[in-house]
Enzyme design. Structure first.
Site, PDB file in Angstrom:
ATOM      1  N   PHE A  64       0.871  -1.173   0.000  1.00 11.92           N
ATOM      2  CA  PHE A  64       0.000   0.000   0.000  1.00 11.92           C
ATOM      3  C   PHE A  64       0.906   1.222   0.000  1.00 11.92           C
ATOM      4  O   PHE A  64       1.616   1.464   0.977  1.00 11.92           O
ATOM      5  CB  PHE A  64      -0.863  -0.057   1.258  1.00 11.92           C
ATOM      6  CG  PHE A  64      -1.781   1.106   1.502  1.00 11.92           C
ATOM      7  CD1 PHE A  64      -2.987   1.215   0.813  1.00 11.92           C
ATOM      8  CD2 PHE A  64      -1.480   2.063   2.459  1.00 11.92           C
ATOM      9  CE1 PHE A  64      -3.861   2.270   1.084  1.00 11.92           C
ATOM     10  CE2 PHE A  64      -2.348   3.114   2.722  1.00 11.92           C
ATOM     11  CZ  PHE A  64      -3.541   3.220   2.032  1.00 11.92           C
TER      12      PHE A  64
ATOM     13  N   PHE B  27       8.594   4.842   3.364  1.00 15.23           N
ATOM     14  CA  PHE B  27       8.048   4.028   4.463  1.00 15.23           C
ATOM     15  C   PHE B  27       6.978   3.054   3.967  1.00 15.23           C
ATOM     16  O   PHE B  27       5.942   2.881   4.613  1.00 15.23           O
ATOM     17  CB  PHE B  27       7.464   4.921   5.573  1.00 15.23           C
ATOM     18  CG  PHE B  27       8.474   5.816   6.221  1.00 15.23           C
ATOM     19  CD1 PHE B  27       9.566   5.301   6.891  1.00 15.23           C
ATOM     20  CD2 PHE B  27       8.334   7.204   6.147  1.00 15.23           C
ATOM     21  CE1 PHE B  27      10.497   6.132   7.493  1.00 15.23           C
ATOM     22  CE2 PHE B  27       9.265   8.041   6.743  1.00 15.23           C
ATOM     23  CZ  PHE B  27      10.354   7.512   7.410  1.00 15.23           C
TER      24      PHE B  27
ATOM     25  N   GLN C 145      11.180  -5.427  32.305  1.00 15.36           N
ATOM     26  CA  GLN C 145      11.411  -5.194  33.733  1.00 15.36           C
ATOM     27  C   GLN C 145      11.278  -6.492  34.535  1.00 15.36           C
ATOM     28  O   GLN C 145      12.082  -6.762  35.426  1.00 15.36           O
ATOM     29  CB  GLN C 145      10.413  -4.137  34.246  1.00 15.36           C
ATOM     30  CG  GLN C 145      10.803  -3.514  35.571  1.00 15.36           C
ATOM     31  CD  GLN C 145      12.052  -2.644  35.439  1.00 15.36           C
ATOM     32  OE1 GLN C 145      12.317  -2.107  34.368  1.00 15.36           O
ATOM     33  NE2 GLN C 145      12.807  -2.537  36.505  1.00 15.36           N
TER      34      GLN C 145
ATOM     35  N   GLY D 264      14.253  -8.484  34.110  1.00 17.23           N
ATOM     36  CA  GLY D 264      15.476  -7.856  34.597  1.00 17.23           C
ATOM     37  C   GLY D 264      16.545  -7.835  33.514  1.00 17.23           C
ATOM     38  O   GLY D 264      16.249  -7.604  32.345  1.00 17.23           O
TER      39      GLY D 264
ATOM     40  N   GLU E 111       0.187   3.345  10.287  1.00 17.55           N
ATOM     41  CA  GLU E 111      -1.255   3.400   9.985  1.00 17.55           C
ATOM     42  C   GLU E 111      -1.953   4.419  10.881  1.00 17.55           C
ATOM     43  O   GLU E 111      -3.028   4.176  11.424  1.00 17.55           O
ATOM     44  CB  GLU E 111      -1.879   2.013  10.066  1.00 17.55           C
ATOM     45  CG  GLU E 111      -1.249   1.110   9.010  1.00 17.55           C
ATOM     46  CD  GLU E 111      -2.144  -0.009   8.537  1.00 17.55           C
ATOM     47  OE1 GLU E 111      -3.369   0.158   8.567  1.00 17.55           O
ATOM     48  OE2 GLU E 111      -1.593  -1.041   8.128  1.00 17.55           O
TER      49      GLU E 111
END
Lengths: 388, 260
Positions: free
Chosen positions: A122, A155, A337, A340, A364
């Site tokens: 597209f 893009f 997180q 770790g 989009e």
């Protein structure tokens, strides 16, 4: 209107999940590291009929409803976001033809797209026209039975590997992007077309994002979609539906990160107990799970609105993409997180998921554009006319 | 050329197994799948369809109503139709009872080849194929790594201690194949959709000319005890050594146990 998955939806989910966990997940790290398009997985999805879900059975597709297509994307994305873009972009590129194509155009292109023989892309965005679609400058000039396309796009997901494109270009520059843009089907072996550059990206690295150039590309007039000047309308109608795929992709990424977090927390021991036994971790996992589930349900609700042809469709699909994209970013960040130091290295999948999640807040329509759409719909509902 | 593939629905390999009061596997509420070793038999049959040597594949299963799910999954992979033999009198069937029922159903279906997996994932008796062949007085070609069929005979390639043996027998016959056949295919989306429209028959005992009396309670055997396998001694690992030193240690270990 109901949107609860049926037994058929559950069966599809089980099928795709098996394929994704056995064949796709193990490729994800390598696809990311090498930034190579997974042709093997394209072939796998094609062989399982998973690239034709938005096409009719007459065209070799399976004509699944939008909820089923959403589940398909979600389950692939749970294993690998790059690979989920294969069905996502196949639909995104085809949507302008689905929405505005003639029977001849559909008969000509859909069988090869449904089988996966051809990929489509597209081509709307330009270097200086991202969120501001109407600022497009690419030209299409009528010359006899042809249009001559000149300009460039940027893009464009799969732009360098697609066999065919849906391209948006100005046929009436004086009328501007909103009124003067038209849509065309362009086969990429047409002389004058090139994809000179592929971007180096933070995430979805196996999915080529290309710059496209059009240098006197002659397209037969029969390849125009809709009437001259309908390009902007076709692009917006496409995005109103296609952004739901991005919501589904985001839900899948979040679920993948949540799965990885739960299994890690259940195995890893610190201070003499499982990480999962710390309440601080449990609270994080609970927030990640409930937010992911909320995103999923909103996405399914929006999917039902697509098939019901709801008047306020943009409100639903933009809300879903907004919530799911932000959730994917938050959940994947929290997943890093929970893991770790191990979350920060490529030995575990969550750092990749965190990088992949970011794009769902950008493409989009950025999250800011989604808010704009939701707010406009909201004010319309309230009968508050737009000023200025 | 017609093949009937016999399949069994079994609890998922990783599922928690519980036993009922009669010490038989409690199947209620446990995720059920096609016996993974039967999937190789399905794959073998479908490959013979792909290469044009077989025209028709029927699936046959004996089990409770829910075994129709396994047949539907098999039909999604390919094949033409399916038969489920289900009857209250079959509860608790052992290998003998199962073989008796399958033999009677196969007499009715009259395939050129009755094809089975080499064992079931839950009981692993491996007795049914041989029993079915004996009851039907037909040859058995077992443990094929590959099955071929020709006009009036079939042959299997069987792994032996020294290589492969080819064994052949006249049709009709019973055959079993191993996981050497090759990876079973995934059901495609169109396959899943088409499977919903493929014919599936349900037969009771009387449909295959048997009565509850013939089955003698469906079992000649009785389970007297079940227990988890004994724990293996901890694995000895030889790690982080130069190759020559590691090889010596492994050789010593094997020698002291008179294994080499």
């Amino acid at each position: 209107m109901t949107y609860l998955p049926t037994a058929d939806h559950d069966e599809l989910r089980a099928m795709v999940r098996e394929l994704a966990s056995e064949r796709i997940a193990r490729r994800a790290a390598e696809i990311d590291e090498k930034a190579e398009f997974p042709w093997d997985l394209k072939d796998l999805l094609a062989s399982q009929d998973l690239l034709g879900t938005c096409f009719s059975e007459d065209h070799g597709g399976t004509a699944l409803d939008t909820l089923a297509q959403t589940i398909l994307v979600e389950e692939i994305s749970r294993a690998d976001a790059t690979t989920s873009l294969i069905p996502i972009v196949q639909k995104l590129g085809a949507l302008p033809i689905i929405l505005a194509g003639t029977t001849e155009q559909k008969d000509r292109y859909f069988p090869r797209l449904a089988s996966g023989e051809w990929l489509i892309a597209f081509a709307l965005t330009e270097a200086a026209a991202g969120s501001d679609v109407a600022a497009n400058t690419m030209r299409a000039t009528r010359e006899g039975d042809n249009y001559v396309l000149n300009g460039s796009k940027r893009f464009i997901t799969h732009g360098s590997i697609a066999s065919v494109l849906t391209v948006f270009a100005l046929t009436d520059p004086a009328a501007g992007g909103r009124k003067g843009m038209s849509a065309f089907i362009v086969e990429t072996d047409t002389p004058g077309f090139a994809a000179p550059r592929v971007e180096h990206k933070m995430g979805i690295r196996g999915s080529p994002t290309a710059e496209l150039t059009f240098d006197d590309v002659r397209v037969p007039a029969e390849n125009r979609l809709g009437e001259e000047g309908e390009g902007f309308k076709i692009a917006m109608a496409t995005l109103d539906r296609s952004r739901l795929s991005i919501a589904a992709q985001a839900v899948g990424i979040a679920q993948g990160a949540l799965d990885a977090s739960v299994s890690y927390a259940a195995e890893r021991e610190q201070f003499g107990q499982r990480v999962a036994d710390f309440q601080g971790i449990q609270w994080m996992l609970a927030d990640m799970a409930s937010q992911t589930e909320a995103s999923r349900q909103l996405t399914y609700a929006a999917a039902a609105r697509v098939d019901a042809e709801a008047q306020d469709l943009p409100y639903w699909t933009s809300s879903a993409k907004l919530v799911a994209g932000d959730t994917a970013m938050r959940v994947t960040t929290d997943a890093v997180q929970v893991l770790g130091g191990y979350g920060y290295i490529t030995e575990y999948p969550v750092e990749r998921m965190m990088r992949d999640a970011k794009i769902t807040q950008l493409y989009e329509g950025t999250q800011q554009i989604q808010r704009l759409i939701v707010a406009r719909q909201l004010l319309q509902r309230a009968g508050v006319a737009k000023r200025g | 050329m017609k093949i009937v593939v016999c399949i069994k629905q079994v609890p998922a390999t990783g599922a928690d197994k519980r036993y009922a009061e009669d010490l038989r596997l409690d199947r209620a509420g446990v995720e059920a799948i096609i016996n993974p070793l039967d999937e190789y038999a399905i794959e073998q049959a479908l490959r013979l369809v792909d290469d044009g040597s077989v025209e028709n594949v029927t699936y046959l299963s004996m089990g409770p109503e829910q075994a129709s799910e396994a047949l539907r999954r098999a039909l999604a992979m390919g094949g033409d139709d399916a038969v489920l033999v289900t009857d209250p009198a079959l509860a608790g069937a052992d290998e003998w009872g199962t073989a008796k029922v399958l033999a009677a159903a196969l007499d009715k279906l009259a395939p050129d080849v009755a094809l089975m997996g080499m064992a079931s994932d839950d009981a692993r008796g491996s007795l049914v194929p041989g029993a079915v062949a004996a009851m039907r007085n037909l040859p058995l070609l077992s443990y094929g790594a590959e099955l071929n069929v020709a006009d009036d005979a079939a042959r299997v390639r069987r792994l032996s201690a020294t290589g492969y043996d080819w064994l052949s027998a006249p049709l009709p016959l019973v055959a079993t194949v191993t996981d050497q056949v090759g990876e079973p295919r995934y059901a495609s989306l169109k396959g899943i959709m088409a499977a919903k429209r493929k014919p599936m028959q349900t037969w009771s005992l009387s449909d295959i000319g048997l009565s509850a009396g013939d089955l003698r309670g469906a079992a000649l055997t009785r389970v007297t005890d079940t227990r988890p396998p004994e724990e293996k001694p901890p694995t000895e690992r030889i790690e982080n050594l130069p190759a020559a030193e590691a090889a010596t240690k492994i050789a010593d270990w094997l020698t002291t146990r008179k294994l080499i």
